[in-house]
Design a protein around this motif. Structure first.
Motif, PDB file in Angstrom:
ATOM      1  N   LYS A  14      22.333  -4.356  -0.774  1.00 49.30           N
ATOM      2  CA  LYS A  14      21.799  -3.019  -0.517  1.00 49.30           C
ATOM      3  C   LYS A  14      21.782  -2.195  -1.798  1.00 49.30           C
ATOM      4  O   LYS A  14      20.823  -1.490  -2.104  1.00 49.30           O
ATOM      5  N   ARG A  15      22.865  -2.291  -2.572  1.00 48.94           N
ATOM      6  CA  ARG A  15      22.951  -1.510  -3.811  1.00 48.94           C
ATOM      7  C   ARG A  15      21.905  -1.969  -4.810  1.00 48.94           C
ATOM      8  O   ARG A  15      21.275  -1.176  -5.494  1.00 48.94           O
ATOM      9  N   ILE A  16      21.705  -3.278  -4.871  1.00 46.40           N
ATOM     10  CA  ILE A  16      20.706  -3.817  -5.800  1.00 46.40           C
ATOM     11  C   ILE A  16      19.325  -3.297  -5.452  1.00 46.40           C
ATOM     12  O   ILE A  16      18.575  -2.831  -6.300  1.00 46.40           O
ATOM     13  N   LEU A  17      19.001  -3.353  -4.157  1.00 45.42           N
ATOM     14  CA  LEU A  17      17.654  -3.030  -3.745  1.00 45.42           C
ATOM     15  C   LEU A  17      17.393  -1.538  -3.674  1.00 45.42           C
ATOM     16  O   LEU A  17      16.264  -1.102  -3.554  1.00 45.42           O
ATOM     17  N   ARG A  18      18.445  -0.728  -3.763  1.00 51.37           N
ATOM     18  CA  ARG A  18      18.285   0.704  -3.663  1.00 51.37           C
ATOM     19  C   ARG A  18      18.166   1.375  -5.035  1.00 51.37           C
ATOM     20  O   ARG A  18      18.099   2.595  -5.144  1.00 51.37           O
ATOM     21  N   ILE A  19      18.125   0.574  -6.094  1.00 51.48           N
ATOM     22  CA  ILE A  19      18.177   1.134  -7.441  1.00 51.48           C
ATOM     23  C   ILE A  19      16.979   2.008  -7.774  1.00 51.48           C
ATOM     24  O   ILE A  19      17.060   2.855  -8.645  1.00 51.48           O
ATOM     25  N   GLY A  20      15.864   1.823  -7.079  1.00 49.65           N
ATOM     26  CA  GLY A  20      14.671   2.586  -7.426  1.00 49.65           C
ATOM     27  C   GLY A  20      14.617   3.963  -6.832  1.00 49.65           C
ATOM     28  O   GLY A  20      13.614   4.649  -6.962  1.00 49.65           O
ATOM     29  N   ALA A 460       6.488  -3.424  -1.509  1.00 50.76           N
ATOM     30  CA  ALA A 460       7.207  -2.292  -2.083  1.00 50.76           C
ATOM     31  C   ALA A 460       8.396  -1.921  -1.211  1.00 50.76           C
ATOM     32  O   ALA A 460       8.309  -1.940   0.014  1.00 50.76           O
ATOM     33  N   PHE A 461       9.512  -1.620  -1.850  1.00 50.91           N
ATOM     34  CA  PHE A 461      10.728  -1.125  -1.197  1.00 50.91           C
ATOM     35  C   PHE A 461      11.311  -2.113  -0.182  1.00 50.91           C
ATOM     36  O   PHE A 461      12.045  -1.714   0.724  1.00 50.91           O
ATOM     37  N   SER A 462      10.997  -3.386  -0.334  1.00 47.23           N
ATOM     38  CA  SER A 462      11.494  -4.380   0.617  1.00 47.23           C
ATOM     39  C   SER A 462      13.019  -4.344   0.690  1.00 47.23           C
ATOM     40  O   SER A 462      13.711  -4.363  -0.327  1.00 47.23           O
ATOM     41  N   HIS A 463      13.546  -4.269   1.925  1.00 50.99           N
ATOM     42  CA  HIS A 463      14.980  -4.231   2.231  1.00 50.99           C
ATOM     43  C   HIS A 463      15.642  -2.899   1.874  1.00 50.99           C
ATOM     44  O   HIS A 463      16.855  -2.766   2.063  1.00 50.99           O
ATOM     45  N   MET A 464      14.888  -1.948   1.377  1.00 47.04           N
ATOM     46  CA  MET A 464      15.473  -0.644   1.074  1.00 47.04           C
ATOM     47  C   MET A 464      15.505   0.210   2.337  1.00 47.04           C
ATOM     48  O   MET A 464      14.707   0.019   3.261  1.00 47.04           O
ATOM     49  N   ASP A 465      16.431   1.149   2.389  1.00 50.90           N
ATOM     50  CA  ASP A 465      16.685   1.936   3.587  1.00 50.90           C
ATOM     51  C   ASP A 465      15.663   3.062   3.719  1.00 50.90           C
ATOM     52  O   ASP A 465      15.600   3.962   2.884  1.00 50.90           O
ATOM     53  N   ASP A 466      14.891   3.031   4.785  1.00 49.86           N
ATOM     54  CA  ASP A 466      13.842   4.029   4.978  1.00 49.86           C
ATOM     55  C   ASP A 466      14.407   5.402   5.328  1.00 49.86           C
ATOM     56  O   ASP A 466      13.661   6.379   5.397  1.00 49.86           O
ATOM     57  N   TYR A 572      -2.499  -6.591 -12.827  1.00 52.24           N
ATOM     58  CA  TYR A 572      -3.001  -5.211 -12.849  1.00 52.24           C
ATOM     59  C   TYR A 572      -3.058  -4.658 -11.435  1.00 52.24           C
ATOM     60  O   TYR A 572      -3.572  -5.305 -10.519  1.00 52.24           O
ATOM     61  N   ASP A 573      -2.536  -3.461 -11.272  1.00 51.77           N
ATOM     62  CA  ASP A 573      -2.583  -2.773  -9.986  1.00 51.77           C
ATOM     63  C   ASP A 573      -2.903  -1.306 -10.255  1.00 51.77           C
ATOM     64  O   ASP A 573      -2.079  -0.564 -10.790  1.00 51.77           O
ATOM     65  N   PRO A 574      -4.107  -0.855  -9.905  1.00 51.57           N
ATOM     66  CA  PRO A 574      -4.492   0.534 -10.215  1.00 51.57           C
ATOM     67  C   PRO A 574      -3.655   1.573  -9.472  1.00 51.57           C
ATOM     68  O   PRO A 574      -3.639   2.743  -9.870  1.00 51.57           O
ATOM     69  N   PHE A 575      -2.958   1.168  -8.424  1.00 52.60           N
ATOM     70  CA  PHE A 575      -2.188   2.122  -7.632  1.00 52.60           C
ATOM     71  C   PHE A 575      -0.690   2.046  -7.921  1.00 52.60           C
ATOM     72  O   PHE A 575       0.126   2.633  -7.222  1.00 52.60           O
ATOM     73  N   TYR A 576      -0.344   1.305  -8.956  1.00 50.63           N
ATOM     74  CA  TYR A 576       1.020   1.271  -9.465  1.00 50.63           C
ATOM     75  C   TYR A 576       0.983   2.045 -10.782  1.00 50.63           C
ATOM     76  O   TYR A 576       0.244   3.017 -10.907  1.00 50.63           O
ATOM     77  N   ASN A 577       1.727   1.655 -11.771  1.00 49.90           N
ATOM     78  CA  ASN A 577       1.661   2.265 -13.096  1.00 49.90           C
ATOM     79  C   ASN A 577       2.359   1.324 -14.057  1.00 49.90           C
ATOM     80  O   ASN A 577       3.480   0.892 -13.795  1.00 49.90           O
ATOM     81  N   ARG A 578       1.691   1.001 -15.138  1.00 49.44           N
ATOM     82  CA  ARG A 578       2.212  -0.003 -16.064  1.00 49.44           C
ATOM     83  C   ARG A 578       3.565   0.396 -16.659  1.00 49.44           C
ATOM     84  O   ARG A 578       4.337  -0.448 -17.100  1.00 49.44           O
ATOM     85  N   ASN A 579       3.872   1.698 -16.703  1.00 49.99           N
ATOM     86  CA  ASN A 579       5.135   2.147 -17.282  1.00 49.99           C
ATOM     87  C   ASN A 579       6.339   1.828 -16.408  1.00 49.99           C
ATOM     88  O   ASN A 579       7.479   1.944 -16.858  1.00 49.99           O
ATOM     89  N   LEU A 580       6.099   1.442 -15.175  1.00 50.79           N
ATOM     90  CA  LEU A 580       7.196   1.131 -14.265  1.00 50.79           C
ATOM     91  C   LEU A 580       7.613  -0.325 -14.338  1.00 50.79           C
ATOM     92  O   LEU A 580       8.546  -0.737 -13.655  1.00 50.79           O
ATOM     93  N   GLY A 581       6.956  -1.128 -15.147  1.00 56.23           N
ATOM     94  CA  GLY A 581       7.354  -2.521 -15.304  1.00 56.23           C
ATOM     95  C   GLY A 581       6.664  -3.416 -14.308  1.00 56.23           C
ATOM     96  O   GLY A 581       6.245  -2.984 -13.233  1.00 56.23           O
ATOM     97  N   GLY A 582       6.585  -4.692 -14.655  1.00 54.41           N
ATOM     98  CA  GLY A 582       5.809  -5.627 -13.855  1.00 54.41           C
ATOM     99  C   GLY A 582       6.597  -6.483 -12.903  1.00 54.41           C
ATOM    100  O   GLY A 582       6.049  -7.405 -12.295  1.00 54.41           O
ATOM    101  N   TYR A 583       7.893  -6.205 -12.744  1.00 59.09           N
ATOM    102  CA  TYR A 583       8.709  -7.130 -11.965  1.00 59.09           C
ATOM    103  C   TYR A 583       9.589  -6.429 -10.924  1.00 59.09           C
ATOM    104  O   TYR A 583      10.528  -7.024 -10.424  1.00 59.09           O
ATOM    105  N   ASN A 584       9.354  -5.171 -10.621  1.00 56.30           N
ATOM    106  CA  ASN A 584      10.245  -4.536  -9.659  1.00 56.30           C
ATOM    107  C   ASN A 584       9.473  -3.841  -8.556  1.00 56.30           C
ATOM    108  O   ASN A 584       8.360  -3.371  -8.757  1.00 56.30           O
ATOM    109  N   ILE A 585      10.098  -3.785  -7.366  1.00 56.90           N
ATOM    110  CA  ILE A 585       9.468  -3.225  -6.183  1.00 56.90           C
ATOM    111  C   ILE A 585       9.933  -1.802  -5.915  1.00 56.90           C
ATOM    112  O   ILE A 585       9.495  -1.183  -4.953  1.00 56.90           O
ATOM    113  N   SER A 586      10.822  -1.288  -6.755  1.00 51.96           N
ATOM    114  CA  SER A 586      11.497  -0.034  -6.443  1.00 51.96           C
ATOM    115  C   SER A 586      10.983   1.155  -7.248  1.00 51.96           C
ATOM    116  O   SER A 586      11.524   2.237  -7.138  1.00 51.96           O
ATOM    117  N   PHE A 587       9.940   0.947  -8.082  1.00 51.45           N
ATOM    118  CA  PHE A 587       9.355   2.008  -8.887  1.00 51.45           C
ATOM    119  C   PHE A 587      10.335   2.567  -9.916  1.00 51.45           C
ATOM    120  O   PHE A 587      10.214   3.702 -10.339  1.00 51.45           O
TER     121      PHE A 587
END
Length: 731
Positions: A14-20, A460-466, A572-587
C-alpha cells in the motif's frame, strides 16, 4: 505468524503504491536543477509574432510587482509588448513602481480613474494591444525567462494554433527573484508543479486546468469580447469556454514545460481554494449558462472535496444501448453481473447480449433458464477464445445506437450509471467512455484510465486507495485518457464501425487499447467517468496474464504488434506528461528513464551461477518496475529495500535469473539511488535502484522462462540474501 506477515506485506505494498499522492519537494528541486535546464529550445525562429502581455494591477507589493514586470522584460524572446493596467490602486507604492517602467521601450502603463475589478481592468488593456497574440498574467506572478520563446517555438511548428497553455508551479509569497546575471526564481521557493495533459476538453469542463500561462489569438479574443465582470472570480474560466466556441480542439497547443510561476499569497486561490468562496458559485453559474448557450443536455453537479463542478450529460432521446458481455463457463459470476444490471439500471432502453464461445452444456442450460422471459439475447458459438471476435459478434447482433462492452465479472453498484455513460458517449467529440473500477468490497482502484507508459499500457493508480484524491483530482473529475479498459467501455455504434471495430488479431490483450488508439487517431477523445463506480472481479474467468508464462509471452507479442500498428504512440501519451517519467502509474516525478538515472545503453555482464544457500531473507523487499523487450535485449528496471541492512558500495549486488531447469545466471547491475524507495520508506538504508540489459539469446535455450531475483551479500562475504520476484524473462 503467516497472517501477520501477509498483513505486513499488504501494508508495505500500500505504501509503495500510494507514493504518487504528492510531489516530493526534494525530487522536484532535483528536477529543477538537473532536468529543467535541458528542456529549453533554442535557435532563430522564422516566425516571430508580436505577443502582448496584459497585466491588470491592483494593490500589490513593490517587490512582487517588480518581479512580475522584470520577468517579462528579461524574456529571451524579443518581440513582445507589456501593457500594465492600474485598476485605481489605493496603495501609493503601486503608482511609484509603475512610473519607474512607464518610459521603457515596449511597456505601456494605463491608469484607470475608477476601480472596475479584474475583468474591466483586463479589458482596458485588451483594447490597447497590438500583438497577434495575447498573454494574460497576474501582477504578483512571474514568467520563466524562456516562456514567450517556447510559445513562439510551438507556433513555428503549427501556425494554426489559436490557444496555447503551459505547465506551471507555485512560488512562496516571500519569494524574490534574483537579478544577478539571469533573472530567475530561487529553487527553494518553487513547489507544487502541475505537469498537465495536452488539451483535454472533458477535463476542462470540470476544472480550469489550463490556467497559466495561456496565450490566445488576438482576433478571436476580440470576437469573444474579452472578460465578463459578472463572472469575476472565475472570469478566465468563462473566457476560455467562450473562446473555444470560436475555434476547435485541434487548434489548442500545450507546452509541456513550466513557463509560469504562480504566487501563493494567503489571500489567493493558489494558497487556498476557500480564499474566494464566491468563485465556486460563479463557476457553477457560468457552466449553467454555457450549457444553455451550447444547447447541451446536461446538469451541473458538485464534486465533493474538490471545489469543482462536473457536467453530467443526459441522452434525452433515450436511444437504445446494447450491453455486450463475452462469457464462457462462468455462470455464477455472469449471473451476478446480470442481476446487478437489472437491479441498478434505470435507463429505460437497453438490451443485453451474451456471447458465449464454448460453455459446457450444463452451463448453457443454466444461462437459458436464467434469461428466460428477460430482454437478454444469448449467442453461442464454440470457438477458440478471441475477445475481439466475441465483441464483434455481439456488435453484429446488437440493435442499439450505443455499444457497452462489459466483462462478465463486473458488478454494478449504483443507479444512474448507464445514463451517465450514455450521455457522455453521445457527445460529438467523444470516442470511448470508461468507468472507475474498484476491487471488490474495497476502495482500491483497479482502473481509472490507462496510461501509455514507456513500459506499455498501464492502469493509472492501480491498487491505490480511492478514498484519497490524486494528482489534481485525476481520480475525482472526468479527465481525458488515451485509453480506457474494455472491461467497461461504451462507444457510439457509428464511431465503432468508423474505426473498424475490434481488431481480431488481438485475441486476448490490448484489443481495447488498440480500439481506443484508433478512436484517438480519428480525432475523438476517450474519457473516464469517475462518478460511475463499479466493482471488477478482475479476470476471474480467464486468469491473470502475469501469472502464466505462456500468457506473458503472448502479452509481449501483442504489445509489440500494438505499437507496430500505432507507431506514433510508442512511448508517447498526449494525456500524460513526459516530465512525470515513463514507468510510474502514480503521477510522481521521475528523474530519468525508469528511475533516477540515464537508461543503460550497453549489455550487462552475465555469468553462470550456482545457488546453494537459503533463498529466504528478512526485511528485504524487491520490486520490478518494468521488463522491457527490445528485440533480443531485455531491460529490467526496479529497486529494493533492505530495512536495517545497510547496502553500500562494498556489498555485492546482482540480479539472478533462474531457469525452469534450475540453472541460474547472475547479472551485474547498474545501481543508483532510488528516490522512489526513499520516498516510500524515508530511510537512508538500502534504497537502491537497479537496471540490467541482458541479451536473452545468450540464455540457455532449453529454458523458455527465467525468474528474476535480487541478490546481495551479507555482513560476511559468505552470506547472501536472495529475494525472488514474481517477474520473469521469457526467451
Amino acid at each position: 505468524m503467516i497472517r501477520r506477515a501477509a498483513r505486513k506485506a499488504k501494508r508495505i505494498i500500500k505504501r509503495i503504491l500510494r507514493i504518487g499522492n504528492y510531489q516530493n519537494i526534494d525530487v522536484f528541486r532535483q528536477w529543477i536543477e538537473e532536468v529543467e535546464p535541458t528542456v529549453w529550445n533554442q535557435g532563430v525562429l522564422s516566425y516571430a509574432p508580436l505577443i502582448s502581455v496584459v497585466v491588470p494591477v491592483y494593490n500589490v507589493s513593490s517587490q512582487m510587482l517588480r518581479d512580475c514586470i522584470d520577468s517579462v522584460r528579461k524574456q529571451t524572446y524579443e518581440n513582445w509588448e507589456l501593457i500594465l493596467v492600474d485598476d485605481h490602486s489605493s496603495w501609493e507604492n503601486v503608482r511609484q513602481v509603475l512610473s519607474e517602467y512607464s518610459d521603457m521601450p515596449k511597456i505601456r502603463v494605463i491608469y484607470r480613474e475608477e476601480n472596475g475589478n479584474i475583468s474591466e481592468a483586463t479589458n482596458t488593456g485588451l483594447a490597447q494591444v497590438q500583438g497577434e497574440f495575447i498573454a494574460f498574467m497576474d501582477c504578483d506572478d512571474v514568467l520563466a525567462p524562456q516562456a514567450l520563446y517556447e510559445v513562439a517555438y510551438l507556433l513555428n511548428e503549427n501556425q494554426e494554433l489559436d490557444f496555447i497553455y503551459s505547465d506551471e508551479d507555485k512560488i512562496t509569497e516571500e519569494c524574490q527573484a534574483t537579478r544577478e546575471g539571469t533573472f530567475a526564481i530561487p529553487v527553494k521557493d518553487r513547489h507544487t508543479p502541475f505537469f498537465k495533459p495536452d488539451w483535454s476538453p472533458d477535463a476542462f469542463m470540470c476544472l480550469n486546468y489550463t490556467n497559466h500561462l495561456s496565450v490566445y489569438r488576438t482576433e478571436i479574443v476580440k470576437e469573444v469580447g474579452g472578460l465578463r465582470t459578472k463572472y469575476n472570480g472565475s472570469q478566465d474560466y468563462d473566457f476560455v469556454l467562450r473562446f473555444m466556441e470560436h475555434t476547435t480542439n485541434r487548434r489548442v497547443g500545450h507546452v509541456d514545460k513550466i513557463l509560469y510561476h504562480w504566487r501563493e499569497r494567503k489571500e489567493s486561490v493558489a494558497y487556498d481554494p476557500n480564499s474566494k468562496p464566491y468563485a465556486l458559485e460563479v463557476a457553477k453559474k457560468l457552466k449553467e449558462e454555457m450549457i444553455t448557450r451550447r444547447g447541451l443536455h446536461a446538469d451541473v453537479e458538485y464534486v465533493d472535496g474538490e471545489y469543482q463542478y462536473r457536467l453530467v450529460y443526459h441522452n434525452d432521446t433515450n436511444e437504445k444501448v446494447s450491453i455486450i458481455i463475452p462469457s464462457k463457463d462462468n455462470f455464477d459470476i455472469l449471473k451476478h453481473c446480470l442481476a446487478t444490471i437489472a437491479e441498478f439500471t434505470d435507463y429505460p432502453n437497453y438490451e443485453v447480449i451474451i456471447v458465449d464461445n464454448g460453455s459446457a452444456q450444463d452451463v448453457q442450460d443454466k444461462i437459458n433458464d436464467y434469461i428466460a422471459g428477460k430482454n437478454i439475447h444469448y449467442i453461442y458459438e464454440k470457438q477458440t477464445f478471441n475477445f475481439s471476435h466475441m465483441c464483434n459478434i455481439g456488435a453484429e447482433h446488437a440493435s442499439g445506437k450505443y455499444f457497452l462492452f462489459l466483462n462478465d465479472d463486473i458488478g454494478i453498484l449504483h443507479q444512474g450509471w448507464l445514463d451517465r455513460l450514455t450521455g457522455h458517449a453521445a457527445q460529438e467529440h467523444v470516442g470511448a467512455v470508461g468507468a472507475k473500477l474498484l476491487y471488490p468490497d474495497s476502495t482500491d482502484i483497479q482502473h481509472d484510465g490507462v496510461l501509455n507508459l514507456t513500459c506499455g499500457p498501464s492502469h493509472a493508480f492501480s491498487h491505490m486507495d480511492d478514498a484519497q484524491s490524486y494528482y489534481f483530482a485525476r481520480n475525482r473529475v472526468e479527465y481525458d485518457w488515451l485509453a480506457v479498459t474494455g472491461a467497461c467501455l461504451m462507444v457510439d455504434r457509428a464511431k465503432f464501425y468508423e474505426v473498424g471495430g475490434f481488431d481480431e488479431e488481438f485475441p486476448v490483450a490490448y484489443n481495447d487499447i488498440d480500439l481506443c488508439f484508433k478512436l484517438a487517431e480519428a480525432g475523438y477523445y476517450n474519457v473516464c467517468r469517475n462518478d460511475v463506480i463499479l466493482y471488477h472481479y478482475e479476470s476471474v474467468s480467464r486468469g491473470l496474464d502475469n501469472q502464466d508464462d505462456e500468457k506473458m509471452l503472448r502479452l509481449a507479442m501483442e504489445r509489440s504488434k500494438l505499437y507496430k500498428n500505432h507507431p506514433a504512440f510508442e512511448g508517447y501519451d498526449p494525456f500524460y506528461n513526459r516530465n512525470l517519467g515513463g514507468y510510474n502509474i502514480s503521477f510522481s516525478i521521475q528523474m530519468q528513464g525508469a528511475g533516477d538515472h540515464e537508461p543503460l545503453q550497453t549489455e550487462s555482464s552475465m555469468e553462470d551461477f550456482v545457488i546453494d544457500f537459503d533463498t529466504e531473507s528478512i526485511n528485504f523487499m524487491a520490486r520490478i518496475n518494468s521488463v522491457e523487450y527490445l528485440n533480443s535485449l531485455v531491460r529490467v528496471v526496479g529497486w529494493f529495500y533492505t530495512g536495517s541492512l545497510r547496502v553500500d558500495s562494498k556489498r555485492e549486488l546482482y540480479l539472478v535469473l533462474r531457469g525452469e531447469s534450475g540453472r541460474c545466471y547472475r547479472v551485474e547491475v547498474e545501481r543508483f539511488v532510488s528516490d522512489e524507495a526513499r520516498r516510500t520508506y524515508d530511510s537512508r538504508y538500502g534504497n537502491v535502484g537497479f537496471e540490467i540489459l541482458v541479451d536473452k539469446d545468450k540464455l540457455e535455450e532449453s529454458d523458455q522462462k527465467y525468474q528474476i531475483g535480487v541478490m546481495i551479500s551479507g555482513d560476511k562475504r559468505q552470506d547472501w540474501f536472495v529475494q525472488w520476484t514474481e517477474r520473469w524473462i521469457l526467451r
